[in-house]
Scaffold this motif. Structure first.
Motif, PDB file in Angstrom:
ATOM      1  N   ASN A 137       0.827  -1.210   0.000  1.00  0.00           N
ATOM      2  CA  ASN A 137       0.000   0.000   0.000  1.00  0.00           C
ATOM      3  C   ASN A 137       0.861   1.259   0.000  1.00  0.00           C
ATOM      4  N   LEU A 138       1.939   1.250   0.767  1.00  0.00           N
ATOM      5  CA  LEU A 138       2.841   2.408   0.763  1.00  0.00           C
ATOM      6  C   LEU A 138       3.529   2.552  -0.599  1.00  0.00           C
ATOM      7  N   THR A 139       3.811   1.425  -1.238  1.00  0.00           N
ATOM      8  CA  THR A 139       4.394   1.474  -2.580  1.00  0.00           C
ATOM      9  C   THR A 139       3.432   2.121  -3.568  1.00  0.00           C
ATOM     10  N   LEU A 140       2.135   1.802  -3.443  1.00  0.00           N
ATOM     11  CA  LEU A 140       1.138   2.394  -4.334  1.00  0.00           C
ATOM     12  C   LEU A 140       1.041   3.907  -4.128  1.00  0.00           C
ATOM     13  N   LEU A 141       1.247   4.367  -2.895  1.00  0.00           N
ATOM     14  CA  LEU A 141       1.228   5.807  -2.637  1.00  0.00           C
ATOM     15  C   LEU A 141       2.478   6.472  -3.205  1.00  0.00           C
ATOM     16  N   ARG A 142       3.633   5.884  -2.954  1.00  0.00           N
ATOM     17  CA  ARG A 142       4.882   6.475  -3.460  1.00  0.00           C
ATOM     18  C   ARG A 142       4.966   6.406  -4.977  1.00  0.00           C
ATOM     19  N   LYS A 143       4.290   5.444  -5.569  1.00  0.00           N
ATOM     20  CA  LYS A 143       4.251   5.353  -7.029  1.00  0.00           C
ATOM     21  C   LYS A 143       3.602   6.585  -7.635  1.00  0.00           C
ATOM     22  N   ARG A 144       2.671   7.192  -6.897  1.00  0.00           N
ATOM     23  CA  ARG A 144       1.955   8.365  -7.394  1.00  0.00           C
ATOM     24  C   ARG A 144       2.501   9.664  -6.835  1.00  0.00           C
ATOM     25  N   LEU A 145       3.177   9.611  -5.713  1.00  0.00           N
ATOM     26  CA  LEU A 145       3.784  10.805  -5.117  1.00  0.00           C
ATOM     27  C   LEU A 145       5.296  10.634  -5.130  1.00  0.00           C
ATOM     28  N   LYS A 146       5.906  10.906  -6.265  1.00  0.00           N
ATOM     29  CA  LYS A 146       7.350  10.727  -6.413  1.00  0.00           C
ATOM     30  C   LYS A 146       8.060  11.988  -5.930  1.00  0.00           C
ATOM     31  N   THR A 147       8.013  12.202  -4.641  1.00  0.00           N
ATOM     32  CA  THR A 147       8.612  13.390  -4.039  1.00  0.00           C
ATOM     33  C   THR A 147       9.121  13.051  -2.650  1.00  0.00           C
ATOM     34  N   PRO A 148      10.258  13.625  -2.264  1.00  0.00           N
ATOM     35  CA  PRO A 148      10.744  13.398  -0.889  1.00  0.00           C
ATOM     36  C   PRO A 148       9.857  14.056   0.164  1.00  0.00           C
ATOM     37  N   THR A 218     -11.149   4.677   2.124  1.00  0.00           N
ATOM     38  CA  THR A 218     -11.134   4.404   0.687  1.00  0.00           C
ATOM     39  C   THR A 218     -10.170   3.267   0.398  1.00  0.00           C
ATOM     40  N   GLU A 219     -10.419   2.567  -0.705  1.00  0.00           N
ATOM     41  CA  GLU A 219      -9.542   1.489  -1.155  1.00  0.00           C
ATOM     42  C   GLU A 219      -8.723   1.890  -2.377  1.00  0.00           C
ATOM     43  N   LYS A 220      -8.803   3.153  -2.816  1.00  0.00           N
ATOM     44  CA  LYS A 220      -8.137   3.569  -4.038  1.00  0.00           C
ATOM     45  C   LYS A 220      -6.966   4.502  -3.744  1.00  0.00           C
ATOM     46  N   PRO A 221      -5.776   4.163  -4.220  1.00  0.00           N
ATOM     47  CA  PRO A 221      -4.601   5.010  -3.978  1.00  0.00           C
ATOM     48  C   PRO A 221      -4.740   6.406  -4.576  1.00  0.00           C
ATOM     49  N   ASP A 222      -5.355   6.533  -5.757  1.00  0.00           N
ATOM     50  CA  ASP A 222      -5.459   7.850  -6.384  1.00  0.00           C
ATOM     51  C   ASP A 222      -6.334   8.783  -5.559  1.00  0.00           C
ATOM     52  N   ILE A 223      -7.362   8.249  -4.894  1.00  0.00           N
ATOM     53  CA  ILE A 223      -8.210   9.075  -4.038  1.00  0.00           C
ATOM     54  C   ILE A 223      -7.434   9.548  -2.817  1.00  0.00           C
ATOM     55  N   VAL A 224      -6.646   8.652  -2.218  1.00  0.00           N
ATOM     56  CA  VAL A 224      -5.848   9.036  -1.048  1.00  0.00           C
ATOM     57  C   VAL A 224      -4.835  10.107  -1.416  1.00  0.00           C
ATOM     58  N   VAL A 225      -4.170   9.941  -2.547  1.00  0.00           N
ATOM     59  CA  VAL A 225      -3.178  10.931  -2.968  1.00  0.00           C
ATOM     60  C   VAL A 225      -3.847  12.275  -3.232  1.00  0.00           C
TER      61      VAL A 225
END
Length: 470
Positions: A137-148, A218-225
């Motif tokens: 799940n953290l990978t799915l978030l970092r996949k969309r937020l490529k920022t330190p 929510t179950e969707k990474p894009d919504i969380v981001v």
């Protein structure tokens, strides 16, 4: 003499079939222990045992850590509590004869693959959904937020489950005081075990709101981001595909995961329909009862004659009749949810048609009451997460409408609006941007402006940078 960490660990897990111990020598004597049920055999062999058994010139545990353990996650647990935490999470432990300890990440990757979540299907947009593995799940978030600037704070909650929890936020957008509040509330949780993120949602809502949820799921990474880019904080719980988000607004219930991938005009129309459907589902049965009993002169004459002809042989009063209809539909909904999917579809169709028609033909219920109850029940599903709460409110408003007429409906509606307007948490009013009135935030409330026009972040959500492109 004080017991060593190894002896204490061995005494705790003595007699456990999945407790594995192997003694090796690589210049110094070492004891390697792991839980077979939590570790990947290939990782234990490749990352730990092979490097240790093929070398005989190690000088100490520091040398082992630097040269021999090839796993990417190797660390020294600072205390016995950390040793137990790593051990139960699938790490392999290496002990020397001086009570030193290394933990190597050899966790097994058991779980379902990434797929479209069943609760948030979309016509357009990403179809990936969270799974029960927090690392994925953290990978799915970092996949969309490529920022330190994407920061995570790792916690452990639950006396016996030791569930890993990650608090995620975007530094430079989220307000630090809100992040600290979330972390403090999670650290204060005192519970035997956390089996799902819904356990923690009750602790994040300090007002213990009985009616409407105050924590988003929510179950969707894009919504969380998308929510994190507005200043919200996400809470990821190991073992749960549901990610929590705070702060949470009531208008978010009117929004759908696919809204941001459709034309803004169509999205606005869909949200207006959802809003009307919810209002109608709660108020329609009550208005039908109170107009029929107290204010029948308001009903058009032809419709009134139809109602009288359909209900003249009914043995129940209008209030009792409507309450029976609503209860019957609620029972059908509950049965449908708990039956196997193949049987549930048949149950919902046959139950609604056969029972409704039989009740009308037998003269127990009137056709208008059945129709009103069915329309009200369908409207509830436009907000699927609040179906049970809205069903309860519908019964209460209907009861007050039947006892007090239109005055009861107005009083109950007014009390509900005042109650919702009084709710505030994480520096965010629950009914924003309407109460209080924040015109700038209406760009993505019931109506939606095109994405290029939304240049400001919501003011109702605490953040330190209101420019979406800054």
């Amino acid at each position: 003499m004080k017991d060593s960490n190894f002896s204490k660990l061995q005494s705790l897990y003595s007699g456990q079939n999945d407790f594995r111990l192997r003694e090796v020598t690589c210049g110094i004597p070492l004891k390697v222990v792991c839980l077979d049920s939590m570790c990947d055999d290939a990782k234990v062999s490749n990352f730990v045992l092979q490097p240790l058994t093929y070398v005989q010139d190690a000088k100490g545990l520091d040398d082992v850590q630097k040269r021999l353990t090839v796993g990417s996650g190797v660390r020294k647990p600072p205390n016995f509590y950390s040793i137990i935490e790593d051990f139960t999470n699938g790490y392999t432990l290496i002990f020397d004869d001086k009570d030193g300890c290394l933990s190597v990440d050899t966790r097994t990757a058991i779980g379902r693959s990434i797929a479209e979540p069943p609760t948030s299907m979309v016509m357009r947009g990403p179809r990936e959904g969270f799974v029960e593995d927090m690392k994925v799940n953290l990978t799915l978030l970092r996949k969309r937020l490529k920022t330190p600037n994407l920061k995570t704070i790792n916690l452990t909650v639950g006396k016996y489950t030791n569930t890993a929890v990650a608090v995620c936020y975007v530094e430079g957008i989220a307000e630090q005081s809100v992040v600290d509040t979330v972390v403090q509330r999670l650290q204060a949780v005192n519970i035997d075990g956390v089996l799902d993120s819904s356990y923690l949602a009750r602790y994040l809502d300090v007002n213990k709101t009985a009616l409407f949820r105050r924590v988003g799921t929510t179950e969707k990474p894009d919504i969380v981001v998308g929510k994190m880019l507005e200043g919200r904080i996400a809470v990821v719980v190991d073992g749960s595909p549901m990610v929590l988000t705070v702060p949470y607004l009531f208008v978010e219930d009117m929004q759908s995961p696919g809204d941001y991938y459709e034309n803004s005009a169509m999205t606005t129309l869909s949200r207006v329909l959802r809003f009307i459907s919810v209002i109608a589902s709660v108020l329609l049965p009550a208005l039908y009862v109170c107009l029929q009993v107290y204010n029948y002169q308001i009903i058009p004459l032809r419709f009134l004659i139809t109602i009288l002809n359909a209900s003249e042989a009914i043995p129940f009063s209008p209030l009792t009749e409507m309450i029976l209809v609503l209860i019957i539909f609620d029972i059908l909904r509950e049965a449908n949810l708990r039956m196997p999917s193949a049987v549930g579809i048949s149950l919902s169709l046959v139950g609604a048609i056969v029972l409704g028609d039989a009740a009308v033909q037998a003269g127990l219920l009137g056709a208008p009451a059945v129709m009103i109850g069915a329309l009200s029940g369908i409207g509830l599903y436009t907000l699927p997460d609040n179906t049970l709460i809205l069903s309860l409110l519908r019964l209460i408003v209907t009861l007050l409408g039947g006892l007090m007429g239109l005055l009861g409906v107005l009083i109950s509606t007014l009390v509900l609006v005042i109650y919702l307007a009084s709710l505030q948490d994480y520096k965010t009013p629950f009914l924003a941007p309407f109460a209080p009135d924040i015109p700038a935030d209406r760009q993505d409330a019931v109506s939606q402006k095109p994405v290029p026009s939304m240049k400001k972040r919501p003011r109702s959500i605490p953040n330190v940078n209101d420019e979406r492109r800054g």
